[in-house]
Design a protein around this motif. Structure first.
Motif, PDB file in Angstrom:
ATOM      1  N   LYS A 283       0.711  -1.270  -0.090  1.00 48.79           N
ATOM      2  CA  LYS A 283       0.028   0.150  -0.278  1.00 48.79           C
ATOM      3  C   LYS A 283       0.408   1.523  -0.150  1.00 48.79           C
ATOM      4  O   LYS A 283       0.252   2.528  -0.165  1.00 48.79           O
ATOM      5  CB  LYS A 283      -1.054  -0.278   1.077  1.00 48.79           C
ATOM      6  CG  LYS A 283      -1.872  -1.230   1.081  1.00 48.79           C
ATOM      7  CD  LYS A 283      -2.719  -0.924   2.396  1.00 48.79           C
ATOM      8  CE  LYS A 283      -4.031  -1.893   3.417  1.00 48.79           C
ATOM      9  NZ  LYS A 283      -4.660  -1.987   4.181  1.00 48.79           N
ATOM     10  N   GLU A 284       2.155   1.399   0.268  1.00 45.27           N
ATOM     11  CA  GLU A 284       3.068   2.370  -0.057  1.00 45.27           C
ATOM     12  C   GLU A 284       3.412   2.675  -0.924  1.00 45.27           C
ATOM     13  O   GLU A 284       4.249   1.985  -1.452  1.00 45.27           O
ATOM     14  CB  GLU A 284       4.208   2.039   1.586  1.00 45.27           C
ATOM     15  CG  GLU A 284       4.612   3.549   1.841  1.00 45.27           C
ATOM     16  CD  GLU A 284       5.105   4.299   0.930  1.00 45.27           C
ATOM     17  OE1 GLU A 284       5.022   5.325   0.389  1.00 45.27           O
ATOM     18  OE2 GLU A 284       6.630   3.805   0.258  1.00 45.27           O
ATOM     19  N   HIS A 285       3.250   3.488  -1.331  1.00 51.08           N
ATOM     20  CA  HIS A 285       3.436   3.945  -2.760  1.00 51.08           C
ATOM     21  C   HIS A 285       3.916   5.826  -2.758  1.00 51.08           C
ATOM     22  O   HIS A 285       4.814   6.163  -4.120  1.00 51.08           O
ATOM     23  CB  HIS A 285       2.266   3.975  -3.816  1.00 51.08           C
ATOM     24  CG  HIS A 285       1.640   3.020  -3.714  1.00 51.08           C
ATOM     25  ND1 HIS A 285       2.190   1.664  -4.843  1.00 51.08           N
ATOM     26  CD2 HIS A 285       0.286   2.513  -3.698  1.00 51.08           C
ATOM     27  CE1 HIS A 285       1.568   1.169  -4.353  1.00 51.08           C
ATOM     28  NE2 HIS A 285       0.377   1.015  -4.113  1.00 51.08           N
ATOM     29  N   ASP A 286       4.132   5.969  -1.439  1.00 55.95           N
ATOM     30  CA  ASP A 286       3.933   7.649  -1.944  1.00 55.95           C
ATOM     31  C   ASP A 286       5.592   8.288  -1.308  1.00 55.95           C
ATOM     32  O   ASP A 286       6.051   9.342  -1.093  1.00 55.95           O
ATOM     33  CB  ASP A 286       3.233   8.513  -0.864  1.00 55.95           C
ATOM     34  CG  ASP A 286       1.281   8.146  -1.202  1.00 55.95           C
ATOM     35  OD1 ASP A 286       1.259   8.445  -1.955  1.00 55.95           O
ATOM     36  OD2 ASP A 286       0.994   8.410  -0.553  1.00 55.95           O
ATOM     37  N   SER A 287       6.433   7.063  -1.181  1.00 53.00           N
ATOM     38  CA  SER A 287       8.138   7.428  -1.177  1.00 53.00           C
ATOM     39  C   SER A 287       8.737   7.229  -1.703  1.00 53.00           C
ATOM     40  O   SER A 287       8.472   6.459  -2.686  1.00 53.00           O
ATOM     41  CB  SER A 287       8.093   6.258  -0.229  1.00 53.00           C
ATOM     42  OG  SER A 287       7.244   6.736   1.280  1.00 53.00           O
ATOM     43  N   ALA A 288       9.669   8.226  -1.755  1.00 50.72           N
ATOM     44  CA  ALA A 288      11.133   7.897  -3.157  1.00 50.72           C
ATOM     45  C   ALA A 288      11.722   6.800  -2.738  1.00 50.72           C
ATOM     46  O   ALA A 288      12.422   6.311  -3.110  1.00 50.72           O
ATOM     47  CB  ALA A 288      11.925   9.103  -3.080  1.00 50.72           C
ATOM     48  N   ILE A 289      11.737   6.127  -1.220  1.00 48.98           N
ATOM     49  CA  ILE A 289      13.015   5.868  -1.040  1.00 48.98           C
ATOM     50  C   ILE A 289      11.683   4.265  -0.682  1.00 48.98           C
ATOM     51  O   ILE A 289      10.817   4.376  -0.444  1.00 48.98           O
ATOM     52  CB  ILE A 289      13.412   6.277   0.600  1.00 48.98           C
ATOM     53  CG1 ILE A 289      14.354   6.927   0.121  1.00 48.98           C
ATOM     54  CG2 ILE A 289      14.175   4.923   0.908  1.00 48.98           C
ATOM     55  CD1 ILE A 289      14.763   8.321   0.582  1.00 48.98           C
ATOM     56  N   ASP A 290      12.504   2.960  -0.580  1.00 44.71           N
ATOM     57  CA  ASP A 290      12.045   1.912  -0.015  1.00 44.71           C
ATOM     58  C   ASP A 290      13.454   0.824   0.180  1.00 44.71           C
ATOM     59  O   ASP A 290      13.918   0.904  -0.630  1.00 44.71           O
ATOM     60  CB  ASP A 290      10.817   1.220  -1.843  1.00 44.71           C
ATOM     61  CG  ASP A 290       9.731   0.187  -0.946  1.00 44.71           C
ATOM     62  OD1 ASP A 290      10.161  -0.264   0.130  1.00 44.71           O
ATOM     63  OD2 ASP A 290       9.328   0.372  -1.954  1.00 44.71           O
ATOM     64  N   PHE A 291      12.752  -0.399   0.126  1.00 48.27           N
ATOM     65  CA  PHE A 291      13.211  -1.674   0.465  1.00 48.27           C
ATOM     66  C   PHE A 291      13.092  -2.849   0.868  1.00 48.27           C
ATOM     67  O   PHE A 291      11.868  -2.678   0.892  1.00 48.27           O
ATOM     68  CB  PHE A 291      14.409  -0.918   2.043  1.00 48.27           C
ATOM     69  CG  PHE A 291      13.074  -1.299   2.969  1.00 48.27           C
ATOM     70  CD1 PHE A 291      13.138  -2.470   3.620  1.00 48.27           C
ATOM     71  CD2 PHE A 291      11.891   0.143   2.843  1.00 48.27           C
ATOM     72  CE1 PHE A 291      11.605  -2.731   4.552  1.00 48.27           C
ATOM     73  CE2 PHE A 291      10.837  -0.125   4.264  1.00 48.27           C
ATOM     74  CZ  PHE A 291      11.135  -1.418   5.094  1.00 48.27           C
ATOM     75  N   ILE A 292      13.759  -3.641   0.450  1.00 49.45           N
ATOM     76  CA  ILE A 292      13.644  -5.297   1.282  1.00 49.45           C
ATOM     77  C   ILE A 292      14.614  -5.565   2.292  1.00 49.45           C
ATOM     78  O   ILE A 292      15.587  -5.603   1.665  1.00 49.45           O
ATOM     79  CB  ILE A 292      14.061  -5.905  -0.384  1.00 49.45           C
ATOM     80  CG1 ILE A 292      12.644  -5.479  -2.185  1.00 49.45           C
ATOM     81  CG2 ILE A 292      14.006  -7.227  -0.314  1.00 49.45           C
ATOM     82  CD1 ILE A 292      13.420  -6.354  -3.368  1.00 49.45           C
ATOM     83  N   ASN A 293      13.924  -6.468   3.077  1.00 48.66           N
ATOM     84  CA  ASN A 293      14.728  -6.602   4.406  1.00 48.66           C
ATOM     85  C   ASN A 293      13.956  -8.263   4.419  1.00 48.66           C
ATOM     86  O   ASN A 293      12.344  -7.205   5.167  1.00 48.66           O
ATOM     87  CB  ASN A 293      15.238  -5.532   5.518  1.00 48.66           C
ATOM     88  CG  ASN A 293      16.046  -6.140   6.020  1.00 48.66           C
ATOM     89  OD1 ASN A 293      15.867  -6.520   6.737  1.00 48.66           O
ATOM     90  ND2 ASN A 293      17.224  -5.161   6.210  1.00 48.66           N
ATOM     91  N   GLY A 294      15.077  -9.386   4.727  1.00 49.62           N
ATOM     92  CA  GLY A 294      14.309  -9.819   5.010  1.00 49.62           C
ATOM     93  C   GLY A 294      14.335 -11.290   4.644  1.00 49.62           C
ATOM     94  O   GLY A 294      15.668 -11.644   3.833  1.00 49.62           O
TER      95      GLY A 294
END
Length: 658
Positions: A283-294
């Protein structure tokens, strides 16, 4: 006073470090300087969380990996060694390969990498170092440590493969990966079958086994969950610390919510919490920064259940993302016009988002070798209900393209100048586009029939899924719709992708196979399956010899597209119906065997080019800048760290499990 370390100007050299069959590249963080200070701070914290998972991946890829790595690093740095000898040079290469592969098994082929030095030489060097620096267990002597580790390193018969997928064998007992201890394949499959039968949330099931080691203790099979209070606790607690720091500077409340859920999942190990995290992440679409961790991808488990730890920090490449947004914005059209049985299509495509991103930090199973595109989450029911996120990593593909420019590979293997010109004109555009179609739409397309177990294809599931996504991309890259959308310039462009794909699947990917071995890795099996099936089931493509060299000829490009359509329809049927036997027959017939004569020819031709078949990356070093109040006000990048320095630094700064 600001604490500043000024990074010197660095001229990117894409061939600056090479050893064995590996070449190290550097990726540039394009546009990083334009990010706001709080965004850079967020990236810095997420990057620290990414690097703290490194030891987990090493341990997952082999029970003895961490101790062997530590032992070799101590010898490399502490022993009074004559560096100008063949054995020391072989020791250095072996250690660098261990760093690259997160253990003693080849990162791609999964076979054990044999040292080029003797056990006597290593034993002699171990006598020269401070025993307190070695990974000795309490009360263990140097001789006892060597007795345990040396057979694993030097005996080719002891734990020879990290992941074994040979049909008819016990895939757990013949694989050295550290996801299982003391259990057989039959016991593991029965354990998870029972869990699925007793799962109350039938419509929203967890990804069974994703974050645990399955063990047998006192005759009982049970899971040791990976969490801040379970297995890998020390590493996970460090990850959680930096995720909390990241949550404090999140770009918005939804991003903060995602980080809090991920922390909760790490603390509890509860896979239903992981489901909630995946849904909120989508649902998170408004950020310039994202990540994958896990614990994400399951390629490292022969049963396709256990997630290898990986990390990636990213920020959006706004200009290139216009392409992927065009694709994802038309997702329903692509689904409706797919050549598969309508029963297996999604009536309504939900939540498909796609971005082109710049990687800011790579970690775990994404480092040093990384993907160029990713589509998540992997749970089929979440994809169906909430959609998926896809990324294509622009600065990684840019580094690959620069390294490949003018290396002579295409000239050696492509059939003629006309085809070379075609690939030169359209190749980079179509490579990126096929990756986009594969990740943005391919993995998210189609649906399982009601009641079909997502794990029904078992050890063949990864290969079938990758083939499904590749075929989706191959079919649509030749569609007039892509010209209408402005994604391809004309109806000639797709031919470059068709040719290079078939050449790779039939011939050139064999450079990554050791003579005498079969194809094991899921992506390689996928490409071989598609290429060999098309070769056998139509007249659109052929292999022929000219002047003693084998070439691929695409006789009919549009006929080849129809073959891709037929195979996509069958692959989707297999996936949708959970037809294990059909998957097994397709993979074993087309995706596994290697033509020994052709293999030898390809290896000889490639060897004369003096190229490295595998490439990986050195991360940039991030240097925080603080003001007089201790507030981070900037992050500077340094690209000049050597591979060995980075690996030794990571072992020191982020070593949590030994």
């Amino acid at each position: 006073m600001k604490q500043v370390l000024v990074a010197p100007d660095f001229n990117f050299n894409y061939r600056d470090e090479r050893f064995a069959d590996l070449q190290l590249l550097r990726y540039q963080l394009t546009g990083f300087e334009k990010l706001a200070p709080n965004q850079k701070e967020l990236i810095y914290y997420l990057s620290r969380a990414t690097l703290y998972g490194r030891d987990i991946t090493f341990d997952q890829f082999g029970k003895y990996n961490l101790r062997i790595r530590k032992m070799m690093e101590v010898v490399f740095t502490d022993a009074n060694i004559n560096y100008d000898t063949d054995e020391f040079r072989a020791l250095e290469v072996y250690l660098k390969r261990i760093w690259f592969s997160n253990g003693i098994y080849h990162h791609y082929g999964c076979e054990k990498m044999m040292p080029g030095f003797s056990s006597d030489y290593l034993c002699e060097q171990l006598q020269k170092v401070d025993a307190c620096r070695l990974p000795l267990r309490e009360g263990e002597t140097l001789d006892e440590m060597c007795d345990e580790l040396f057979p694993v390193m030097f005996d080719p018969q002891v734990l020879p493969k990290r992941v074994n997928k040979a049909d008819g064998e016990d895939l757990i007992q013949t694989s050295a990966c550290h996801f299982y201890e003391g259990v057989t394949q039959a016991e593991a499959e029965a354990f998870y079958d029972d869990m699925k039968k007793n799962e109350p949330a039938k419509d929203t099931p967890p990804s069974f086994g994703l974050n645990s080691t399955l063990v047998k203790e006192n005759g009982e099979v049970k899971e040791l969950v990976w969490s801040a209070n379970g297995r890998y606790a020390n590493a996970i607690r460090h990850i959680v610390y930096w995720l909390r720091k990241a949550a404090e500077v999140a770009e918005n409340e939804q991003q903060r919510k995602v980080l809090v859920l991920l922390i909760s999942y790490y603390e509890s190990g509860d896979l239903q919490t992981f489901n909630q995290y995946c849904i909120e992440w989508l649902k998170e679409h408004d950020s310039a920064i994202d990540f994958i961790n896990g614990f994400i991808e399951v390629y490292g488990d022969p049963l396709g259940l256990k997630g290898s730890w990986e990390g990636l920090v990213e920020y959006i490449d706004e200009t290139a993302t216009e392409r992927t947004r065009t694709i994802s914005g038309n997702a329903q059209w692509f689904e409706d016009h797919s050549p598969v049985d309508p029963r297996f299509r999604k009536p309504v495509v939900k939540g498909v988002s796609a971005n082109v991103i710049c990687a800011a930090m790579l970690g775990g199973d994404e480092y040093p070798s990384t993907a160029i595109g990713i589509n998540l989450p992997n749970a089929d029911w979440i994809r169906a209900e909430y959609g998926s996120k896809s990324i294509t990593i622009s600065n990684i593909t840019d580094a690959y393209n620069k390294a490949a420019h003018g290396n002579g590979f295409r000239e050696e293997f492509v059939i003629d100048q006309k085809t070379l010109d075609l690939i030169g004109k359209y190749g980079d555009v179509c490579d990126d586009l096929h990756t986009d179609l594969h990740e943005c739409l391919g993995h998210g397309s189609g649906r399982l029939l009601p009641g079909v177990d997502p794990d029904a294809l078992k050890a063949y599931g990864n290969t079938i899924e990758e083939a499904r996504a590749d075929l989706f991309g191959l079919y649509y890259i030749a569609d007039l719709k892509l010209v209408e959308l402005g994604l391809t310039p004309d109806m000639e462009a797709f031919k470059s992708q068709y040719y290079t794909y078939m050449m790779n699947g039939l011939m050139t990917q064999l450079i990554r196979i050791t003579p005498g071995n079969q194809i094991e890795e899921a992506h390689m099996r996928n490409r071989a399956l598609i290429a060999h099936w098309c070769l056998e089931n139509g007249d659109a493509v052929r292999l022929f010899k000219r002047n003693g060299k084998t070439y691929v000829e695409v006789v009919d490009y549009y006929g080849l597209r129809q073959l891709f359509a037929r195979l996509l329809a069958e692959i989707q049927r297999i996936k949708s119906e959970g037809d294990f036997e059909a998957a097994r027959q397709l993979v074993e017939r087309y995706a596994v065997q290697v033509d020994a004569e052709l293999h030898q020819e390809v290896l000889e031709r490639y060897r004369r080019l003096d190229l490295a078949p595998y490439k990986g990356f050195i991360n940039p070093m991030m240097l925080p800048v603080y003001d007089q109040n201790g507030q981070m006000v900037d992050v500077q990048l340094y690209y000049g760290e050597s591979y060995a320095h980075q690996m030794l630094r990571y072992s020191t700064e982020y070593g949590t499990l030994i």
